[in-house]
Scaffold this motif. Structure first.
Motif, PDB file in Angstrom:
ATOM      1  N   VAL A  62       0.867  -1.174   0.000  1.00 13.35           N
ATOM      2  CA  VAL A  62       0.000   0.000   0.000  1.00 13.35           C
ATOM      3  C   VAL A  62       0.905   1.227   0.000  1.00 13.35           C
ATOM      4  N   TYR A  63       0.564   2.191  -0.839  1.00 11.91           N
ATOM      5  CA  TYR A  63       1.327   3.448  -0.905  1.00 11.91           C
ATOM      6  C   TYR A  63       0.404   4.636  -0.658  1.00 11.91           C
ATOM      7  N   ALA A  64       0.944   5.667  -0.062  1.00 13.47           N
ATOM      8  CA  ALA A  64       0.231   6.933  -0.009  1.00 13.47           C
ATOM      9  C   ALA A  64       0.171   7.507  -1.421  1.00 13.47           C
ATOM     10  N   ASP A  65      -0.902   8.196  -1.734  1.00 10.62           N
ATOM     11  CA  ASP A  65      -1.052   8.758  -3.078  1.00 10.62           C
ATOM     12  C   ASP A  65       0.095   9.696  -3.438  1.00 10.62           C
ATOM     13  N   SER A  66       0.601  10.387  -2.449  1.00 12.77           N
ATOM     14  CA  SER A  66       1.632  11.394  -2.709  1.00 12.77           C
ATOM     15  C   SER A  66       2.973  10.800  -3.149  1.00 12.77           C
ATOM     16  N   VAL A  67       3.150   9.498  -2.942  1.00 16.65           N
ATOM     17  CA  VAL A  67       4.443   8.894  -3.292  1.00 16.65           C
ATOM     18  C   VAL A  67       4.325   7.841  -4.380  1.00 16.65           C
ATOM     19  N   LYS A  68       3.120   7.553  -4.801  1.00 15.58           N
ATOM     20  CA  LYS A  68       2.938   6.527  -5.834  1.00 15.58           C
ATOM     21  C   LYS A  68       3.706   6.909  -7.091  1.00 15.58           C
ATOM     22  N   GLY A  69       4.403   5.924  -7.639  1.00 16.86           N
ATOM     23  CA  GLY A  69       5.182   6.163  -8.839  1.00 16.86           C
ATOM     24  C   GLY A  69       6.574   6.698  -8.575  1.00 16.86           C
ATOM     25  N   ARG A  70       6.839   7.121  -7.343  1.00 22.17           N
ATOM     26  CA  ARG A  70       8.159   7.669  -7.008  1.00 22.17           C
ATOM     27  C   ARG A  70       8.888   6.808  -5.982  1.00 22.17           C
ATOM     28  N   PHE A  71       8.148   6.248  -5.051  1.00 24.52           N
ATOM     29  CA  PHE A  71       8.735   5.451  -3.972  1.00 24.52           C
ATOM     30  C   PHE A  71       8.409   3.982  -4.190  1.00 24.52           C
ATOM     31  N   THR A  72       9.329   3.119  -3.777  1.00 29.68           N
ATOM     32  CA  THR A  72       9.116   1.682  -3.850  1.00 29.68           C
ATOM     33  C   THR A  72       9.520   1.043  -2.532  1.00 29.68           C
ATOM     34  N   ILE A  73       8.587   0.336  -1.935  1.00 28.77           N
ATOM     35  CA  ILE A  73       8.875  -0.396  -0.703  1.00 28.77           C
ATOM     36  C   ILE A  73       9.182  -1.844  -1.056  1.00 28.77           C
ATOM     37  N   SER A  74      10.133  -2.425  -0.364  1.00 32.11           N
ATOM     38  CA  SER A  74      10.479  -3.824  -0.606  1.00 32.11           C
ATOM     39  C   SER A  74      11.002  -4.430   0.683  1.00 32.11           C
ATOM     40  N   LYS A  75      11.171  -5.739   0.665  1.00 28.95           N
ATOM     41  CA  LYS A  75      11.625  -6.421   1.869  1.00 28.95           C
ATOM     42  C   LYS A  75      12.501  -7.589   1.497  1.00 28.95           C
ATOM     43  N   ASP A  76      13.290  -8.013   2.448  1.00 31.05           N
ATOM     44  CA  ASP A  76      14.132  -9.193   2.312  1.00 31.05           C
ATOM     45  C   ASP A  76      13.848 -10.062   3.524  1.00 31.05           C
ATOM     46  N   ASN A  77      13.048 -11.093   3.306  1.00 29.77           N
ATOM     47  CA  ASN A  77      12.627 -11.938   4.435  1.00 29.77           C
ATOM     48  C   ASN A  77      13.798 -12.702   5.040  1.00 29.77           C
ATOM     49  N   VAL A  78      14.794 -13.006   4.251  1.00 29.57           N
ATOM     50  CA  VAL A  78      15.934 -13.775   4.753  1.00 29.57           C
ATOM     51  C   VAL A  78      16.773 -12.910   5.688  1.00 29.57           C
ATOM     52  N   ARG A  79      17.030 -11.680   5.287  1.00 23.10           N
ATOM     53  CA  ARG A  79      17.844 -10.761   6.099  1.00 23.10           C
ATOM     54  C   ARG A  79      17.011  -9.941   7.079  1.00 23.10           C
ATOM     55  N   ASN A  80      15.690 -10.120   7.043  1.00 19.81           N
ATOM     56  CA  ASN A  80      14.798  -9.344   7.914  1.00 19.81           C
ATOM     57  C   ASN A  80      15.038  -7.845   7.743  1.00 19.81           C
ATOM     58  N   LYS A  81      15.030  -7.434   6.500  1.00 20.01           N
ATOM     59  CA  LYS A  81      15.217  -6.026   6.203  1.00 20.01           C
ATOM     60  C   LYS A  81      14.079  -5.514   5.326  1.00 20.01           C
ATOM     61  N   MET A  82      13.831  -4.245   5.461  1.00 22.80           N
ATOM     62  CA  MET A  82      12.849  -3.560   4.631  1.00 22.80           C
ATOM     63  C   MET A  82      13.523  -2.328   4.044  1.00 22.80           C
ATOM     64  N   TYR A  83      13.098  -1.957   2.844  1.00 22.72           N
ATOM     65  CA  TYR A  83      13.725  -0.841   2.158  1.00 22.72           C
ATOM     66  C   TYR A  83      12.670   0.117   1.624  1.00 22.72           C
ATOM     67  N   LEU A  84      13.077   1.341   1.431  1.00 21.36           N
ATOM     68  CA  LEU A  84      12.236   2.325   0.757  1.00 21.36           C
ATOM     69  C   LEU A  84      13.115   3.079  -0.228  1.00 21.36           C
ATOM     70  N   GLN A  85      12.932   2.778  -1.502  1.00 24.93           N
ATOM     71  CA  GLN A  85      13.642   3.501  -2.552  1.00 24.93           C
ATOM     72  C   GLN A  85      12.820   4.740  -2.890  1.00 24.93           C
ATOM     73  N   MET A  86      13.432   5.902  -2.752  1.00 29.36           N
ATOM     74  CA  MET A  86      12.731   7.162  -2.975  1.00 29.36           C
ATOM     75  C   MET A  86      13.379   7.892  -4.146  1.00 29.36           C
ATOM     76  N   ASN A  87      12.621   8.070  -5.201  1.00 27.03           N
ATOM     77  CA  ASN A  87      13.112   8.758  -6.392  1.00 27.03           C
ATOM     78  C   ASN A  87      12.339  10.051  -6.609  1.00 27.03           C
ATOM     79  N   ASP A  88      12.915  10.929  -7.391  1.00 28.65           N
ATOM     80  CA  ASP A  88      12.270  12.197  -7.735  1.00 28.65           C
ATOM     81  C   ASP A  88      11.765  12.909  -6.478  1.00 28.65           C
ATOM     82  N   LEU A  89      12.632  13.022  -5.523  1.00 27.35           N
ATOM     83  CA  LEU A  89      12.263  13.647  -4.251  1.00 27.35           C
ATOM     84  C   LEU A  89      11.963  15.124  -4.434  1.00 27.35           C
ATOM     85  N   ASN A  90      11.034  15.617  -3.639  1.00 23.82           N
ATOM     86  CA  ASN A  90      10.739  17.045  -3.640  1.00 23.82           C
ATOM     87  C   ASN A  90      10.706  17.559  -2.205  1.00 23.82           C
TER      88      ASN A  90
END
Length: 120
Positions: A62-90
């Motif tokens: 689920v993404y907030a409307d304000s970040v759709k198309g710019r941010f990508t959330i992902s996870k690594d279940n093996v390493r127990n990590k979560m990421y947020l790639q943020m592009n075209d920041l304002n």
């Protein structure tokens, strides 16, 4: 109990990118949902807005409307990590970002925040 530590914030110019990381530890069996929230300048932490969340098992996003198309959330279940790639920041993305644990969509654990500052 679940503990989370966020990192990766910094200062960038508008149009730039950052990648936030979150390390999840503690009781990680049967995790529900993890997500990124942000607290804008002048707000209280409990006013932080959802940026994105991901169900740990299914990967449903689920993404907030304000970040759709710019941010990508992902996870690594093996390493127990979560990421947020943020592009075209304002400048509106300037905030303290928290990775949090949610149980039945309620925040039950706050992670360590990381500051993101975007300059024009």
């Amino acid at each position: 109990q679940v503990q989370l530590v966020g990192s990766g914030g910094g200062s960038v110019q508008a149009g730039g990118s950052l990648r936030l990381s979150c390390t999840v530890s503690g009781y990680t069996l049967n995790l529900d949902t993890v997500g990124w929230f942000r607290q804008a300048p002048g707000e209280h932490r409990d006013e932080a807005d959802l940026v994105a969340r991901i169900i740990w098992t299914s990967g449903s996003l689920v993404y907030a409307d304000s970040v759709k198309g710019r941010f990508t959330i992902s996870k690594d279940n093996v390493r127990n990590k979560m990421y947020l790639q943020m592009n075209d920041l304002n400048t509106a993305d300037t905030a303290a970002y928290y990775c949090n644990y949610l149980n039945s969509l309620r925040i039950t654990s706050w992670g360590q925040g990381t500051q993101v500052t975007v300059s024009s």
